[in-house]
Design a protein around this motif. Structure first.
Motif, PDB file in Angstrom:
ATOM      1  N   CYS A 199      30.619  43.690  20.504  1.00  0.00           N
ATOM      2  CA  CYS A 199      31.971  43.158  20.253  1.00  0.00           C
ATOM      3  C   CYS A 199      32.518  43.740  18.959  1.00  0.00           C
ATOM      4  CB  CYS A 199      31.930  41.637  20.208  1.00  0.00           C
ATOM      5  SG  CYS A 199      33.553  40.836  20.338  1.00  0.00           S
ATOM      6  N   GLY A 203      39.095  41.316  17.741  1.00  0.00           N
ATOM      7  CA  GLY A 203      40.381  41.004  18.356  1.00  0.00           C
ATOM      8  C   GLY A 203      41.245  42.211  18.640  1.00  0.00           C
ATOM      9  N   VAL A 213      36.600  41.503  22.117  1.00  0.00           N
ATOM     10  CA  VAL A 213      36.596  40.230  22.849  1.00  0.00           C
ATOM     11  C   VAL A 213      36.980  40.429  24.306  1.00  0.00           C
ATOM     12  CG1 VAL A 213      37.785  38.014  23.051  1.00  0.00           C
ATOM     13  CG2 VAL A 213      36.964  38.784  20.812  1.00  0.00           C
ATOM     14  N   GLU A 214      38.041  41.184  24.561  1.00  0.00           N
ATOM     15  CA  GLU A 214      38.483  41.382  25.945  1.00  0.00           C
ATOM     16  C   GLU A 214      37.434  42.133  26.754  1.00  0.00           C
ATOM     17  OE1 GLU A 214      41.041  39.955  27.437  1.00  0.00           O
ATOM     18  OE2 GLU A 214      41.300  38.926  25.507  1.00  0.00           O
ATOM     19  N   ARG A 217      34.524  39.816  27.665  1.00  0.00           N
ATOM     20  CA  ARG A 217      34.917  38.956  28.794  1.00  0.00           C
ATOM     21  C   ARG A 217      34.862  39.734  30.098  1.00  0.00           C
ATOM     22  NH1 ARG A 217      40.336  36.477  26.034  1.00  0.00           N
ATOM     23  NH2 ARG A 217      39.399  34.774  24.813  1.00  0.00           N
ATOM     24  N   LEU A 246      38.393  39.389  13.169  1.00  0.00           N
ATOM     25  CA  LEU A 246      38.126  37.982  13.461  1.00  0.00           C
ATOM     26  C   LEU A 246      36.855  37.531  12.763  1.00  0.00           C
ATOM     27  CD1 LEU A 246      38.866  37.894  17.322  1.00  0.00           C
ATOM     28  CD2 LEU A 246      40.422  37.329  15.436  1.00  0.00           C
ATOM     29  N   GLU A 250      36.984  32.253  14.068  1.00  0.00           N
ATOM     30  CA  GLU A 250      38.025  32.857  14.906  1.00  0.00           C
ATOM     31  C   GLU A 250      37.414  33.501  16.149  1.00  0.00           C
ATOM     32  OE1 GLU A 250      40.927  33.933  11.124  1.00  0.00           O
ATOM     33  OE2 GLU A 250      39.432  35.376  11.817  1.00  0.00           O
ATOM     34  N   LEU A 251      36.245  34.102  15.991  1.00  0.00           N
ATOM     35  CA  LEU A 251      35.543  34.645  17.159  1.00  0.00           C
ATOM     36  C   LEU A 251      35.173  33.526  18.127  1.00  0.00           C
ATOM     37  CD1 LEU A 251      33.291  37.199  15.308  1.00  0.00           C
ATOM     38  CD2 LEU A 251      34.895  37.806  17.130  1.00  0.00           C
ATOM     39  N   GLU A 252      34.696  32.417  17.587  1.00  0.00           N
ATOM     40  CA  GLU A 252      34.355  31.288  18.455  1.00  0.00           C
ATOM     41  C   GLU A 252      35.589  30.797  19.216  1.00  0.00           C
ATOM     42  OE1 GLU A 252      30.524  29.049  16.574  1.00  0.00           O
ATOM     43  OE2 GLU A 252      32.487  28.501  15.750  1.00  0.00           O
ATOM     44  N   THR A 253      36.726  30.731  18.545  1.00  0.00           N
ATOM     45  CA  THR A 253      37.963  30.294  19.196  1.00  0.00           C
ATOM     46  C   THR A 253      38.313  31.185  20.379  1.00  0.00           C
ATOM     47  OG1 THR A 253      38.828  29.352  17.151  1.00  0.00           O
ATOM     48  CG2 THR A 253      40.440  29.911  18.845  1.00  0.00           C
ATOM     49  N   ASN A 254      38.041  32.484  20.240  1.00  0.00           N
ATOM     50  CA  ASN A 254      38.376  33.439  21.291  1.00  0.00           C
ATOM     51  C   ASN A 254      37.309  33.548  22.375  1.00  0.00           C
ATOM     52  OD1 ASN A 254      40.933  35.343  20.645  1.00  0.00           O
ATOM     53  ND2 ASN A 254      40.028  34.594  18.741  1.00  0.00           N
ATOM     54  N   LEU A 255      36.055  33.269  22.033  1.00  0.00           N
ATOM     55  CA  LEU A 255      34.959  33.515  22.972  1.00  0.00           C
ATOM     56  C   LEU A 255      34.463  32.260  23.683  1.00  0.00           C
ATOM     57  CD1 LEU A 255      32.912  35.998  20.757  1.00  0.00           C
ATOM     58  CD2 LEU A 255      33.998  36.567  22.941  1.00  0.00           C
TER      59      LEU A 255
END
Length: 271
Positions: A199, A203, A213-214, A217, A246, A250-255
């Motif tokens: 990763c 972001g 992140v994308e 996923r 991130l 912030e990484l946790e918020t996205n992942l």
């Protein structure tokens, strides 16, 4: 099986060794899980993936006994993943080992060449080397290992690893952009209990040789779609760069909404 993320940072670490950017400043101020050393994974104390320049710090931070290490898999010869000169510290008089077993080091031809370029007598340090080729199956101690071709280091190459130990299968997918079809086909042979995914880009948009992140996923979705994983598989993102922007929360918020954990130095995953 006990898997320990000794380091979760990209080449420069986070904060970067010389960096004065806002992301590094924030990491210094916040500390904790935002401090990331160069990436490596320890498996049950006897197996390790990569040997970065922060290995001595990892020994001190995690109270490790690397004299017990028997098998070392190297992903590629970039210096943030492999510092071969440090391995020579296994030789007398730098180390006095109670266990006389060899340390077996595995990698592609570029890793072998990096070891040869040191002009060290590896046998005198109790080190044996083993050349690996992508998509072939190997027995590494009690572990079954299949190297995969990563999309990284295009002028030479890099490996990712699928390994099975104690009936549990894990993907260690560092330093790769989105896999090519031949790698996806190879992964279809396996059912994963856990997957550690690059990763680096955080972001930011995916790059040719790293995902963010994308991409993480998308890799999870593809693995589930082809039957290589399911919702019980643990997905952990790692190898983060300050350029991704991130920090840990912030990484946790996205992942976490995608049921993907944000890795951190010292994180332990038990299977």
């Amino acid at each position: 099986m006990e898997l320990t993320l000794l380091g979760t940072g990209a080449a420069e670490g986070w904060p970067g060794i010389f960096c004065q950017c806002d992301n590094c400043r924030r990491a210094r101020e916040l500390g904790g899980k935002n401090i990331r050393t160069r990436s490596s994974l320890l498996i049950d104390g006897s197996y390790k993936i990569d040997f970065p320049p922060d290995t001595y710090h990892h020994v001190l931070q995690n109270n490790l006994d690397l004299g017990k290490l028997e098998h070392l898999l190297i992903t590629h010869a970039h210096q943030d993943h492999f510092c071969p000169d440090e391995l020579f510290m296994r030789k007398e008089p730098f180390a006095h080992l109670r266990h006389q077993h060899q340390l077996h080091v595995y990698g592609d031809q570029w890793v072998m060449e990096a070891m040869e370029a040191t002009n060290r007598d590896w046998e005198s340090a109790g080190i044996a080397t083993h050349l690996l080729k992508p998509y072939e199956d190997y027995t590494v101690g009690a572990m079954q290992v299949t190297p995969l071709q990563a999309v990284h280091f295009p002028e030479r190459g890099a490996l990712n690893y699928v390994f099975t130990l104690d009936g549990k299968t894990v993907l260690y997918g560092m330093d790769s952009g989105m896999y090519r079809e031949e790698t996806w086909a190879e992964l279809s042979r396996f059912k994963l209990e856990a997957a550690f995914i690059d990763c680096t880009m955080g972001g930011q948009p995916d790059a040719d040789v790293h995902t963010g992140v994308e991409g993480v996923r998308a890799i999870k979705e593809r693995l589930i779609a082809q039957g290589s994983a399911d919702e019980s598989t643990q997905f952990i993102a790692t190898h983060f760069s300050h350029n991704g922007g991130l920090l840990h929360e912030e990484l946790e918020t996205n992942l976490l909404p995608a049921n993907i954990a944000a890795g951190f130095d010292g994180m332990v995953v038990r299977l």
